[in-house]
Design a protein around this motif. Structure first.
Motif, PDB file in Angstrom:
ATOM      1  N   ARG A  12       3.650   9.449   6.029  1.00 46.21           N
ATOM      2  CA  ARG A  12       2.356  10.020   5.673  1.00 46.21           C
ATOM      3  C   ARG A  12       1.973  11.090   6.691  1.00 46.21           C
ATOM      4  O   ARG A  12       2.264  10.958   7.890  1.00 46.21           O
ATOM      5  CB  ARG A  12       1.302   8.926   5.626  1.00 46.21           C
ATOM      6  N   ALA A  13       1.326  12.155   6.224  1.00 49.25           N
ATOM      7  CA  ALA A  13       0.926  13.257   7.106  1.00 49.25           C
ATOM      8  C   ALA A  13      -0.458  13.731   6.682  1.00 49.25           C
ATOM      9  O   ALA A  13      -0.615  14.401   5.655  1.00 49.25           O
ATOM     10  CB  ALA A  13       1.933  14.400   7.041  1.00 49.25           C
ATOM     11  N   ALA A  21      -3.433   1.665  17.393  1.00 50.78           N
ATOM     12  CA  ALA A  21      -3.265   0.449  16.598  1.00 50.78           C
ATOM     13  C   ALA A  21      -2.062   0.568  15.670  1.00 50.78           C
ATOM     14  O   ALA A  21      -1.292  -0.385  15.486  1.00 50.78           O
ATOM     15  CB  ALA A  21      -4.535   0.171  15.784  1.00 50.78           C
ATOM     16  N   GLU A  22      -1.888   1.752  15.088  1.00 50.82           N
ATOM     17  CA  GLU A  22      -0.745   1.970  14.201  1.00 50.82           C
ATOM     18  C   GLU A  22       0.573   1.922  14.971  1.00 50.82           C
ATOM     19  O   GLU A  22       1.573   1.406  14.480  1.00 50.82           O
ATOM     20  CB  GLU A  22      -0.899   3.311  13.481  1.00 50.82           C
ATOM     21  N   LYS A  23       0.575   2.466  16.182  1.00 48.20           N
ATOM     22  CA  LYS A  23       1.785   2.413  17.000  1.00 48.20           C
ATOM     23  C   LYS A  23       2.176   0.971  17.301  1.00 48.20           C
ATOM     24  O   LYS A  23       3.341   0.593  17.236  1.00 48.20           O
ATOM     25  CB  LYS A  23       1.573   3.178  18.307  1.00 48.20           C
ATOM     26  N   ALA A  61       9.267   0.138   1.090  1.00 45.32           N
ATOM     27  CA  ALA A  61       9.255   1.152   0.038  1.00 45.32           C
ATOM     28  C   ALA A  61       7.993   1.021  -0.797  1.00 45.32           C
ATOM     29  O   ALA A  61       7.453  -0.055  -0.984  1.00 45.32           O
ATOM     30  CB  ALA A  61      10.479   1.003  -0.845  1.00 45.32           C
ATOM     31  N   VAL A  62       7.537   2.127  -1.320  1.00 45.88           N
ATOM     32  CA  VAL A  62       6.375   2.149  -2.192  1.00 45.88           C
ATOM     33  C   VAL A  62       6.828   1.899  -3.625  1.00 45.88           C
ATOM     34  O   VAL A  62       7.917   2.293  -4.019  1.00 45.88           O
ATOM     35  CB  VAL A  62       5.654   3.509  -2.095  1.00 45.88           C
ATOM     36  N   ASP A  63       5.977   1.242  -4.404  1.00 48.34           N
ATOM     37  CA  ASP A  63       6.351   1.036  -5.801  1.00 48.34           C
ATOM     38  C   ASP A  63       6.066   2.294  -6.599  1.00 48.34           C
ATOM     39  O   ASP A  63       5.421   3.220  -6.133  1.00 48.34           O
ATOM     40  CB  ASP A  63       5.610  -0.176  -6.380  1.00 48.34           C
ATOM     41  N   GLU A  64       6.543   2.342  -7.816  1.00 48.41           N
ATOM     42  CA  GLU A  64       6.459   3.565  -8.607  1.00 48.41           C
ATOM     43  C   GLU A  64       5.029   3.941  -8.931  1.00 48.41           C
ATOM     44  O   GLU A  64       4.721   5.104  -9.149  1.00 48.41           O
ATOM     45  CB  GLU A  64       7.259   3.388  -9.913  1.00 48.41           C
ATOM     46  N   GLU A 101      -0.106   2.963   1.274  1.00 49.82           N
ATOM     47  CA  GLU A 101      -0.625   2.699   2.601  1.00 49.82           C
ATOM     48  C   GLU A 101       0.403   2.036   3.506  1.00 49.82           C
ATOM     49  O   GLU A 101       0.237   1.965   4.715  1.00 49.82           O
ATOM     50  CB  GLU A 101      -1.889   1.822   2.507  1.00 49.82           C
ATOM     51  N   GLN A 102       1.467   1.483   2.897  1.00 51.87           N
ATOM     52  CA  GLN A 102       2.462   0.794   3.705  1.00 51.87           C
ATOM     53  C   GLN A 102       3.356   1.759   4.468  1.00 51.87           C
ATOM     54  O   GLN A 102       4.056   1.352   5.400  1.00 51.87           O
ATOM     55  CB  GLN A 102       3.317  -0.107   2.793  1.00 51.87           C
ATOM     56  N   TYR A 103       3.344   3.019   4.081  1.00 49.58           N
ATOM     57  CA  TYR A 103       4.178   3.988   4.797  1.00 49.58           C
ATOM     58  C   TYR A 103       3.542   4.351   6.129  1.00 49.58           C
ATOM     59  O   TYR A 103       2.329   4.518   6.241  1.00 49.58           O
ATOM     60  CB  TYR A 103       4.380   5.248   3.951  1.00 49.58           C
TER      61      TYR A 103
END
Length: 435
Positions: free
Chosen positions: A369-370, A388-390, A401-404, A410-412
């Motif tokens: 994500r960017a 926190a993300e680190k 992986a993200v679903d279709e 948000e998991q990325y």
């Protein structure tokens, strides 16, 4: 002669085309995946500042030292040097002749320092000339570097070092010496000092401060005492005042009695809207060797019936060699942006809703994500991962992986410093193998 059946020819051609297509398809699906070409660029940090320009007016706590009779004032301390109460700061010479003698003595002292430092020990005459040449070249390189970085004070300091080094090298190569020149200068200095006598009056600092011999006539006009109650109209009247010529023509220099100083400027109301009192901003001084200082916004003078705003910044930092010209151009960083630099060609949308980029982790394509925080001509600035993300990503064992449908976007993870961003490539997706 045997005739060729046209139908068989057509069938053979079609069969050949079909075989070629199958082979190509298999190549792309099985073999060709290892031949994909991608170009990458590391995500590097970048910081930019949104600048606004104005004219700044400097205010300091200044005490003008009264003139002692008439004559020429010579400082005996460096300009801006911190002095204690009772310390001698200047001499006042009553005649032009006495002032000229003092000026010549100072010039002789400077030359003597250089010549005496240029005397080479006898051992160098049989020693390494290359070492002297190396010393000279290193000093010259230092001067060129300081000039490129606008460190002009260091250039001036290094100038004498370069002259001494060149004198030494010349002495070794040509066999010259400086004893005769030194002797002549010492005799001249002794003669001038004898003729000079006690023809000057000493000036002493009445209290601690920073002494300077530069008087501009605004010392009693631009005073910090007015800042607390100053209106926009007050500020505009100040900027239109003429200097006090009596101070300029009759003084013995001045003391800056406090290290804290202020700079005031006027901006359009809309330009000044984002400035908040109590916050720190970067203020650059282009005509003072490009000095950049962090200054607190002490006060923003806003009035409902005016389209202008007066900003008052303050600091107690006094950088060496800074030019305290009363009125000078300033550039203020209204907003600053720090993040990772990403080429626009690298930005993608995952399932038409999540902004991000593909990166290369070893031989595997991954999506990151960017979040864009600022746009340049060819690049975006995107945010760093939060602490926190680190921490969360450090304990995360693998890629999710993200679903279709995109519900797992948000998991990325967010893009990280020095990730290898793919700036060109086709048919990219998370998990794709690139050999």
């Amino acid at each position: 002669m045997r005739m060729i059946n046209p139908k068989k020819v057509v069938s053979a051609v079609l069969a050949a085309v079909l075989c070629i297509f199958i082979i190509y398809y298999m190549y792309r699906q099985v073999i060709g995946i290892s031949k994909d070409k991608v170009e990458t660029e590391n995500a590097v940090p970048i910081s930019i500042e949104n600048m606004v320009s104005s004219t700044g007016y400097i205010m300091r706590y200044e005490r003008v030292l009264d003139a002692v009779g008439t004559g020429t004032v010579f400082s005996v301390v460096d300009d801006g040097e911190k002095v204690s109460a009772g310390m001698a700061v200047a001499n006042v010479y009553s005649s032009e002749e006495a002032a000229a003698i003092k000026s010549r003595i100072d010039e002789i002292d400077e030359k003597l320092d250089i010549l005496e430092s240029s005397i080479v020990d006898q051992e160098y005459f049989s020693a390494d000339v290359g070492k002297l040449e190396q010393d000279r070249n290193e000093i010259l390189d230092s001067i060129l570097k300081n000039k490129a970085e606008n460190n002009f004070e260091d250039c001036i300091i290094s100038k004498d070092k370069l002259l001494i080094s060149m004198n030494k090298l010349s002495s070794v190569k040509n066999g010259g010496a400086f004893e005769e020149q030194i002797s002549e200068l010492q005799e001249e200095r002794l003669r001038l000092a004898s003729a000079q006598g006690e023809t000057y009056t000493r000036i002493f600092a009445p209290e601690p401060g920073y002494y300077t011999g530069i008087i501009d006539g605004y010392e009693k006009i631009f005073s910090p005492e007015i800042l607390e109650t100053m209106t926009i109209s007050d500020f505009e009247r100040l900027t239109q005042r003429e200097p006090d010529n009596n101070l300029i023509s009759s003084n013995s220099g001045k003391l800056v009695t406090d290290s804290r100083w202020y700079i005031c400027c006027e901006l359009d109301k809309n330009e000044a809207q984002s400035f908040e009192e109590g916050e720190e901003y970067t203020v650059e001084f282009p005509y003072s060797e490009g000095v950049s200082l962090k200054m607190e916004l002490l006060r923003a003078v806003r009035e409902t019936d005016r389209n202008e705003t007066v900003l008052v910044f303050t600091t107690d930092e006094m950088p060496s060699g800074f030019g305290y010209v009363r009125s000078q151009k300033i550039d203020i960083a209204r907003e600053s942006y720090s993040g990772l630099r990403v080429p626009k060609s690298a930005m993608r949308k995952l399932n038409n809703e999540t902004d991000g980029v593909y990166i290369l982790v070893g031989e595997t394509v991954r999506f990151r994500r960017a979040e864009v925080i600022y746009e340049l001509d060819d690049y975006y600035i995107v945010r760093y991962e939060s602490e926190a993300e680190k921490t969360q990503n450090a304990v995360q064992s693998g890629e999710e992986a993200v679903d279709e449908s995109g519900t797992g976007s948000e998991q990325y993870r967010y893009l990280s410093l020095y990730d290898s961003v793919i700036v060109s490539g086709k048919d990219l997706y998370d998990g794709k193998q690139i050999n």
